[in-house]
Write an enzyme that holds these catalytic residues in place. Structure first.
Site, PDB file in Angstrom:
ATOM      1  CG  HIS A  65      -1.891  -1.077   1.308  1.00 55.00           C
ATOM      2  ND1 HIS A  65      -2.543  -1.438   2.460  1.00 55.00           N
ATOM      3  CD2 HIS A  65      -2.344  -1.927   0.353  1.00 55.00           C
ATOM      4  CE1 HIS A  65      -3.359  -2.451   2.218  1.00 55.00           C
ATOM      5  NE2 HIS A  65      -3.248  -2.775   0.940  1.00 55.00           N
ATOM      6  CE1 TYR A 135       1.111  -0.406   8.727  1.00 54.93           C
ATOM      7  CE2 TYR A 135      -0.650  -0.811  10.304  1.00 54.93           C
ATOM      8  CZ  TYR A 135       0.119  -1.222   9.246  1.00 54.93           C
ATOM      9  OH  TYR A 135      -0.105  -2.438   8.691  1.00 54.93           O
TER      10      TYR A 135
HETATM   11  C1  LIG Z   1      -5.633   2.439   6.016  1.00 55.82           C
HETATM   12  C2  LIG Z   1      -7.037   2.821   6.558  1.00 55.82           C
HETATM   13  C3  LIG Z   1      -8.118   2.022   6.322  1.00 55.82           C
HETATM   14  N1  LIG Z   1      -9.325   2.391   6.786  1.00 55.82           N
HETATM   15  C4  LIG Z   1     -10.485   1.502   6.571  1.00 55.82           C
HETATM   16  C5  LIG Z   1     -10.699   1.047   5.138  1.00 55.82           C
HETATM   17  C6  LIG Z   1     -11.311  -0.339   5.344  1.00 55.82           C
HETATM   18  O1  LIG Z   1     -12.707  -0.221   5.588  1.00 55.82           O
HETATM   19  C7  LIG Z   1     -10.673  -0.847   6.614  1.00 55.82           C
HETATM   20  C8  LIG Z   1      -9.500  -1.779   6.359  1.00 55.82           C
HETATM   21  O2  LIG Z   1      -8.610  -1.138   5.446  1.00 55.82           O
HETATM   22  P1  LIG Z   1      -7.443  -1.933   4.724  1.00 55.82           P
HETATM   23  O3  LIG Z   1      -7.922  -3.251   4.317  1.00 55.82           O
HETATM   24  O4  LIG Z   1      -6.852  -1.010   3.688  1.00 55.82           O
HETATM   25  O5  LIG Z   1      -6.416  -2.094   5.941  1.00 55.82           O
HETATM   26  P2  LIG Z   1      -4.915  -2.577   5.870  1.00 55.82           P
HETATM   27  O6  LIG Z   1      -4.768  -3.584   4.808  1.00 55.82           O
HETATM   28  O7  LIG Z   1      -4.493  -2.961   7.221  1.00 55.82           O
HETATM   29  O8  LIG Z   1      -4.144  -1.252   5.456  1.00 55.82           O
HETATM   30  C9  LIG Z   1      -2.860  -1.021   5.940  1.00 55.82           C
HETATM   31  O9  LIG Z   1      -1.988  -1.921   5.262  1.00 55.82           O
HETATM   32  C10 LIG Z   1      -0.615  -1.747   5.545  1.00 55.82           C
HETATM   33  C11 LIG Z   1       0.159  -2.721   4.669  1.00 55.82           C
HETATM   34  C12 LIG Z   1      -0.177  -0.339   5.450  1.00 55.82           C
HETATM   35  O10 LIG Z   1       0.927  -0.020   4.992  1.00 55.82           O
HETATM   36  C13 LIG Z   1      -1.083   0.666   6.070  1.00 55.82           C
HETATM   37  O11 LIG Z   1      -0.690   1.992   5.736  1.00 55.82           O
HETATM   38  C14 LIG Z   1      -2.497   0.427   5.652  1.00 55.82           C
HETATM   39  O12 LIG Z   1      -2.646   0.718   4.264  1.00 55.82           O
HETATM   40  O13 LIG Z   1     -10.241   0.319   7.333  1.00 55.82           O
HETATM   41  C15 LIG Z   1      -9.511   3.532   7.513  1.00 55.82           C
HETATM   42  O14 LIG Z   1     -10.654   3.869   7.950  1.00 55.82           O
HETATM   43  N2  LIG Z   1      -8.446   4.350   7.752  1.00 55.82           N
HETATM   44  C16 LIG Z   1      -7.202   4.019   7.304  1.00 55.82           C
HETATM   45  O15 LIG Z   1      -6.224   4.790   7.557  1.00 55.82           O
END
Ligand SMILES: Cc1cn([C@H]2C[C@H](O)[C@@H](COP(=O)(O)OP(=O)(O)O[C@H]3O[C@@H](C)C(=O)[C@@H](O)[C@H]3O)O2)c(=O)[nH]c1=O
Length: 183
Positions: A65, A135
Site C-alpha cells: 500500500h 503505524y
Molecule cells: C488504512 C485505513 C483504512 N481504513 C479503513 C478502510 C477499510 O474499511 C478498513 C481496512 O482497510 P485496509 O484493508 O486497507 O487495511 P490494511 O490492509 O491494514 O491497510 C494497511 O496496510 C498496511 C500494509 C499499510 O501499509 C497501512 O498503511 C495500511 O494501508 O479500514 C480507515 O478507515 N483508515 C485508514 O487509515
C-alpha cells in the site's frame, strides 16, 4: 546512549530503526518516536494519524500500500505483538533502486521498526498468530488517493517466508508494478 538507532537499508532513505531498551527488574523503558531524530532522517512535520491492526492467521499478507501524491506519506511501522516479515518497495522512478524491495522481520521481541519515506509501497506477512502492528503516518488517510501493488507480482519477486494464507479482496486485485502510474 542513543535511544533509537537508525540504520540505512540498501534502499536510499529507507531506514530500519532499533528501539533500544533500558531494562530493570520491572521490565524496560524505550523511546518509540523521536521528532528531532526523525526530522533529521527526512520525516516531514508531525504525526497526522496513528493506526493499529490485528492480523490473526499466520501467512496473511496485507499490502502493498501507498498513497498517491499530493497525499504521499511517511510511515513508521512497528510490530508490538508477534512477528511479521515487513517489506517496502521503492516506487521512485528517479531512484537507482526503483522497483527493488527490502524486507526484514519486525517483532515485539526484536523491538525494531521500519521508517518508510514517501515514494515506497509497504506490506507485510504475519509469521505468527495474532500479530498487532502500530503505524504512525505523516499524512492523514486519503481514501481517494489509495494506491497499491500486487504483493505477489513476479516482477517484485518478494520472498514471502510462508505460503499465503489470506489477503483482502482489494489486495488480491491490486495492479502489478508495470501497470503503475505516478511516482
Ligand atoms: C488504512 C485505513 C483504512 N481504513 C479503513 C478502510 C477499510 O474499511 C478498513 C481496512 O482497510 P485496509 O484493508 O486497507 O487495511 P490494511 O490492509 O491494514 O491497510 C494497511 O496496510 C498496511 C500494509 C499499510 O501499509 C497501512 O498503511 C495500511 O494501508 O479500514 C480507515 O478507515 N483508515 C485508514 O487509515
Amino acid at each position: 546512549m542513543a535511544d533509537l538507532v537508525l540504520m540505512q537499508t540498501p534502499l536510499a532513505g529507507l531506514l530500519e530503526v532499533e528501539r533500544l531498551r533500558k531494562g530493570d527488574h520491572r521490565g524496560f523503558f524505550s523511546r518509540f518516536f523521536d521528532a528531532t531524530a526523525f526530522a533529521g532522517a527526512g520525516w516531514p512535520g508531525g504525526v497526522a494519524q496513528m493506526n493499529h491492526t490485528l492480523t490473526q492467521a499466520p501467512g496473511t499478507i496485507r499490502g502493498m500500500h501507498f498513497q498517491h501524491r499530493p497525499y504521499g506519506e511517511w510511515k513508521y511501522v512497528s510490530c508490538l505483538t508477534g512477528e511479521v516479515y515487513d517489506v517496502a518497495v521503492d516506487l521512485r522512478r528517479a531512484s537507482a533502486t526503483y522497483g527493488q524491495c527490502f524486507g526484514t522481520v519486525l517483532s515485539a521481541r526484536k523491538g525494531n521498526s521500519l521508517l518508510i519515506p514517501d515514494g515506497f509501497a509497504h506490506g507485510f506477512q504475519t509469521l505468527e498468530p495474532d500479530c498487532e502492528l502500530i503505524y504512525l503516518h505523516s499524512v492523514a488517510y486519503a481514501p481517494d488517493a489509495e494506491g497499491g501493488l500486487d504483493a505477489l507480482d513476479p516482477d517484485l519477486a518478494i520472498d514471502w517466508p510462508l505460503p499465503v494464507a489470506a489477503r483482502s479482496p482489494r489486495d488480491a486485485a491490486l495492479p502489478r508494478l508495470n501497470q503503475q502510474t505516478g511516482y
